[in-house]
Scaffold this motif. Structure first.
Motif, PDB file in Angstrom:
ATOM      1  N   GLU A 274      44.170  22.545  47.170  1.00  0.00           N
ATOM      2  CA  GLU A 274      43.033  23.482  47.147  1.00  0.00           C
ATOM      3  C   GLU A 274      42.564  23.817  48.566  1.00  0.00           C
ATOM      4  O   GLU A 274      42.261  24.969  48.883  1.00  0.00           O
ATOM      5  N   LYS A 275      42.486  22.800  49.414  1.00  0.00           N
ATOM      6  CA  LYS A 275      42.025  23.047  50.792  1.00  0.00           C
ATOM      7  C   LYS A 275      43.022  23.923  51.533  1.00  0.00           C
ATOM      8  O   LYS A 275      42.634  24.763  52.334  1.00  0.00           O
ATOM      9  N   VAL A 276      44.316  23.711  51.252  1.00  0.00           N
ATOM     10  CA  VAL A 276      45.325  24.576  51.873  1.00  0.00           C
ATOM     11  C   VAL A 276      45.106  26.018  51.403  1.00  0.00           C
ATOM     12  O   VAL A 276      45.138  26.957  52.202  1.00  0.00           O
ATOM     13  N   LEU A 277      44.846  26.194  50.116  1.00  0.00           N
ATOM     14  CA  LEU A 277      44.619  27.552  49.575  1.00  0.00           C
ATOM     15  C   LEU A 277      43.414  28.197  50.242  1.00  0.00           C
ATOM     16  O   LEU A 277      43.412  29.391  50.537  1.00  0.00           O
ATOM     17  N   HIS A 278      42.385  27.410  50.496  1.00  0.00           N
ATOM     18  CA  HIS A 278      41.157  27.961  51.079  1.00  0.00           C
ATOM     19  C   HIS A 278      41.357  28.428  52.519  1.00  0.00           C
ATOM     20  O   HIS A 278      40.661  29.307  52.984  1.00  0.00           O
ATOM     21  N   HIS A 279      42.315  27.815  53.209  1.00  0.00           N
ATOM     22  CA  HIS A 279      42.441  28.103  54.645  1.00  0.00           C
ATOM     23  C   HIS A 279      43.679  28.902  55.034  1.00  0.00           C
ATOM     24  O   HIS A 279      43.910  29.133  56.211  1.00  0.00           O
ATOM     25  N   THR A 280      44.513  29.273  54.063  1.00  0.00           N
ATOM     26  CA  THR A 280      45.727  30.023  54.423  1.00  0.00           C
ATOM     27  C   THR A 280      45.769  31.343  53.654  1.00  0.00           C
ATOM     28  O   THR A 280      44.984  31.556  52.723  1.00  0.00           O
ATOM     29  N   HIS A 281      46.670  32.211  54.058  1.00  0.00           N
ATOM     30  CA  HIS A 281      46.693  33.567  53.505  1.00  0.00           C
ATOM     31  C   HIS A 281      48.099  34.015  53.146  1.00  0.00           C
ATOM     32  O   HIS A 281      49.074  33.386  53.524  1.00  0.00           O
ATOM     33  N   GLU A 282      48.141  35.143  52.477  1.00  0.00           N
ATOM     34  CA  GLU A 282      49.392  35.805  52.085  1.00  0.00           C
ATOM     35  C   GLU A 282      50.354  34.864  51.378  1.00  0.00           C
ATOM     36  O   GLU A 282      49.985  34.287  50.377  1.00  0.00           O
ATOM     37  N   GLU A 283      51.566  34.675  51.938  1.00  0.00           N
ATOM     38  CA  GLU A 283      52.571  33.909  51.200  1.00  0.00           C
ATOM     39  C   GLU A 283      52.361  32.394  51.328  1.00  0.00           C
ATOM     40  O   GLU A 283      52.856  31.623  50.501  1.00  0.00           O
ATOM     41  N   VAL A 284      51.637  31.962  52.345  1.00  0.00           N
ATOM     42  CA  VAL A 284      51.523  30.512  52.593  1.00  0.00           C
ATOM     43  C   VAL A 284      50.939  29.753  51.386  1.00  0.00           C
ATOM     44  O   VAL A 284      51.543  28.779  50.925  1.00  0.00           O
ATOM     45  N   PRO A 285      49.782  30.180  50.831  1.00  0.00           N
ATOM     46  CA  PRO A 285      49.230  29.403  49.707  1.00  0.00           C
ATOM     47  C   PRO A 285      50.209  29.255  48.548  1.00  0.00           C
ATOM     48  O   PRO A 285      50.247  28.216  47.890  1.00  0.00           O
ATOM     49  N   HIS A 286      51.025  30.288  48.338  1.00  0.00           N
ATOM     50  CA  HIS A 286      51.967  30.240  47.211  1.00  0.00           C
ATOM     51  C   HIS A 286      53.176  29.361  47.509  1.00  0.00           C
ATOM     52  O   HIS A 286      53.904  28.972  46.608  1.00  0.00           O
ATOM     53  N   SER A 287      53.405  29.098  48.789  1.00  0.00           N
ATOM     54  CA  SER A 287      54.608  28.354  49.185  1.00  0.00           C
ATOM     55  C   SER A 287      54.339  26.862  49.342  1.00  0.00           C
ATOM     56  O   SER A 287      55.208  26.118  49.793  1.00  0.00           O
ATOM     57  N   VAL A 288      53.137  26.445  49.010  1.00  0.00           N
ATOM     58  CA  VAL A 288      52.728  25.062  49.283  1.00  0.00           C
ATOM     59  C   VAL A 288      52.776  24.182  48.044  1.00  0.00           C
ATOM     60  O   VAL A 288      52.394  24.604  46.952  1.00  0.00           O
ATOM     61  N   MET A 289      53.270  22.991  48.252  1.00  0.00           N
ATOM     62  CA  MET A 289      53.260  21.958  47.220  1.00  0.00           C
ATOM     63  C   MET A 289      52.803  20.678  47.908  1.00  0.00           C
ATOM     64  O   MET A 289      53.109  20.469  49.083  1.00  0.00           O
ATOM     65  N   VAL A 290      52.042  19.849  47.208  1.00  0.00           N
ATOM     66  CA  VAL A 290      51.583  18.607  47.841  1.00  0.00           C
ATOM     67  C   VAL A 290      52.140  17.414  47.069  1.00  0.00           C
ATOM     68  O   VAL A 290      51.995  17.336  45.845  1.00  0.00           O
ATOM     69  N   LEU A 291      52.779  16.534  47.772  1.00  0.00           N
ATOM     70  CA  LEU A 291      53.310  15.317  47.148  1.00  0.00           C
ATOM     71  C   LEU A 291      52.540  14.106  47.637  1.00  0.00           C
ATOM     72  O   LEU A 291      52.298  13.976  48.847  1.00  0.00           O
ATOM     73  N   ILE A 292      52.179  13.227  46.727  1.00  0.00           N
ATOM     74  CA  ILE A 292      51.553  11.962  47.143  1.00  0.00           C
ATOM     75  C   ILE A 292      52.688  10.953  47.322  1.00  0.00           C
ATOM     76  O   ILE A 292      53.394  10.632  46.374  1.00  0.00           O
ATOM     77  N   ASP A 293      52.883  10.513  48.551  1.00  0.00           N
ATOM     78  CA  ASP A 293      54.006   9.604  48.821  1.00  0.00           C
ATOM     79  C   ASP A 293      53.703   8.200  48.326  1.00  0.00           C
ATOM     80  O   ASP A 293      54.463   7.605  47.606  1.00  0.00           O
ATOM     81  N   HIS A 294      52.563   7.662  48.738  1.00  0.00           N
ATOM     82  CA  HIS A 294      52.113   6.389  48.164  1.00  0.00           C
ATOM     83  C   HIS A 294      50.628   6.170  48.419  1.00  0.00           C
ATOM     84  O   HIS A 294      50.037   6.751  49.335  1.00  0.00           O
ATOM     85  N   ILE A 295      50.059   5.349  47.565  1.00  0.00           N
ATOM     86  CA  ILE A 295      48.644   4.999  47.686  1.00  0.00           C
ATOM     87  C   ILE A 295      48.578   3.480  47.727  1.00  0.00           C
ATOM     88  O   ILE A 295      49.153   2.816  46.862  1.00  0.00           O
TER      89      ILE A 295
END
Ligand SMILES: Nc1nc2c(ncn2[C@@H]2O[C@H](COP(=O)(O)OP(=O)(O)OP(=O)(O)O)[C@@H](O)[C@H]2O)c(=O)[nH]1
Ligand SMILES: [Mg+2]
Length: 299
Positions: free
Chosen positions: A196-217
Motif C-alpha cells: 500500500e505504501k508503495v502504491l501511495h508513493h509511486t506512479h504509472e506502471e510502478v505500482p502495478h509492477s510491485v509485489m511484496v514478499l515476506i522473507d521471514h519474521i
C-alpha cells in the motif's frame, strides 16, 4: 433468529470496494489507494452483530487485463458470482457507465444470484438529477433487486445498507469465530500494508509492477519484545528498482517507516522492518511466480 451468508463485492477498479469493506468492519483488512487495481486477491471480511454474521468478499476490480496477473484478478472476481448469497455491484456515482460496466452486467445476467446496485462516492456530487440519470441507465440494463447510494469514505447511508443486506440472508450459523476479521494470515496483511505504501508513493506502471514478499519474521535475539520482519519489494525492471530505492535510499526508507506504523497498529507490538528491493523481470506474466506469490485460483 441468527442469519448468515456470503456477499461478494464486485465492480470496476477504484470504485471503493475495499474502502467499503474496511468501513463496515471498522478495521483495515484490505488496502486501498487512488490507483486502480489495488486489490489483487479476494479478501473475506467477517462482520458480526447480535443476530447476524455476514462474510463479505472483497474482489479485485474487473478490468480488461493486459497481463496474466490481471487475467487472474478479473477471473477471481467473476468466480465469486455463483458462490455467494448476494452480489453487491458497486459503481462510482461520478463516473458514466463504461464498457467494463457493460461487461460486468453481461456476467451478472447469466447467474441466478440476486444483485444489488450500490452507488458509491455520493459525497463527490450534489447533482441529484445526474445521479438519478446514471441509476436509470443501470436499471435499464439489469433488474437489480435494489439500488442504494452511499459514501463508503464518509460512512453515509452505510448503516441502512447493512440492515438491508440482511434481508437476503437465510437463517444460519456463524461460519467463523466472532473474533476473526478476515481469512488471510497476518503475514499477508503485513505484505499488503507494505505494498500500500508503495502504491501511495509511486506512479504509472510502478505500482502495478510491485509485489511484496515476506522473507521471514522472527524475534530479535537480544530484545525479545522486538519482532523483526524481513521483506522484499519485487519489481519488474532495474529502473523501477531505482525508483523504489530513491535518492540515497530515501524512498525505501519512507515506505518502510510508514508501513512500520501500520504494522505496529495491526500487531500491537514493536517491530523492526528490514526492506529490500529485487528485480524479477516480467513476473506478472510468469505463471510460476504468480502461483508462488499467492495470485492463484482461490475464492
Ligand atoms: N470521495 C470518496 N472517495 C472514496 C469513497 N470510497 C472510496 N474512495 C476513494 O477511492 C479510491 C479507491 O478506493 P478503493 O477502496 O481502493 O477502491 P477499490 O474498488 O477497492 O479498487 P480496486 O482494489 O483497485 O478494485 C481511494 O482513494 C478511496 O479513498 C467515497 O465514498 N468517497
Ligand atoms: Mg480494492
Amino acid at each position: 433468529m441468527h442469519v448468515s451468508g456470503f456477499i461478494s463485492i464486485i465492480g470496476k477498479p477504484n470504485v471503493g470496494k475495499s474502502t467499503f469493506l474496511n468501513h463496515v468492519l471498522n478495521h483495515k483488512v484490505a488496502i486501498t489507494s487512488s490507483k486502480p487495481q489495488t486489490t489483487r486477491n479476494t479478501i473475506r471480511g467477517i462482520y458480526n452483530d447480535d443476530n447476524s454474521q455476514i462474510i463479505f468478499i472483497d474482489t479485485p476490480g474487473i478490468h480488461q487485463p493486459k497481463h496474466a496477473l490481471g487475467k487472474y484478478m478479473t477471473e477471481t472476481a467473476l468466480r465469486t458470482l455463483n458462490a455467494v448469497d448476494l452480489v453487491i455491484f458497486m459503481i462510482s456515482g461520478i463516473e458514466p457507465i463504461s464498457a467494463v460496466d457493460e461487461t460486468i452486467i453481461d456476467h451478472l445476467s447469466v447467474v441466478k444470484t440476486p444483485v444489488v446496485l450500490v452507488v458509491n462516492k455520493i459525497d463527490l456530487t450534489k447533482d441529484i438529477d445526474r445521479l438519478n440519470d446514471l441509476i436509470e441507465k443501470y436499471k435499464a440494463r439489469y433488474p437489480f433487486k435494489e439500488v442504494l447510494a452511499i459514501s463508503a469514505l464518509q460512512g453515509t447511508y452505510t448503516k441502512p445498507l447493512l440492515k438491508d443486506l440482511k434481508k437476503y440472508l437465510e437463517e444460519g450459523p456463524k461460519y467463523y469465530p466472532s473474533d476473526q476479521l478476515t481469512d488471510h494470515p497476518e503475514k499477508f496483511l503485513i505484505s499488503e500494508l507494505i505494498r500500500e505504501k508503495v502504491l501511495h508513493h509511486t506512479h504509472e506502471e510502478v505500482p502495478h509492477s510491485v509485489m511484496v514478499l515476506i522473507d521471514h519474521i522472527d524475534r530479535d535475539e537480544k530484545n525479545h519484545d522486538l519482532l523483526s520482519i524481513h521483506a522484499t519489494v519485487i519489481v519488474e525492471r532495474d529502473s523501477q528498482k531505482g525508483i523504489i530505492i530513491g535518492k540515497g535510499g530515501a524512498m525505501i526508507k519512507k515506505i518502510g517507516s510508514e508501513a512500520r506504523k501500520d504494522i505496529l497498529d495491526l500487531l500491537g507490538e514493536k517491530i523492526y522492518l528490514d526492506l529490500h528491493c529485487k528485480v524479477v523481470k516480467n513476473w506478472r506474466n510468469k505463471e510460476l511466480y504468480l502461483k508462488n506469490f499467492g495470485y492463484k485460483d482461490s475464492l
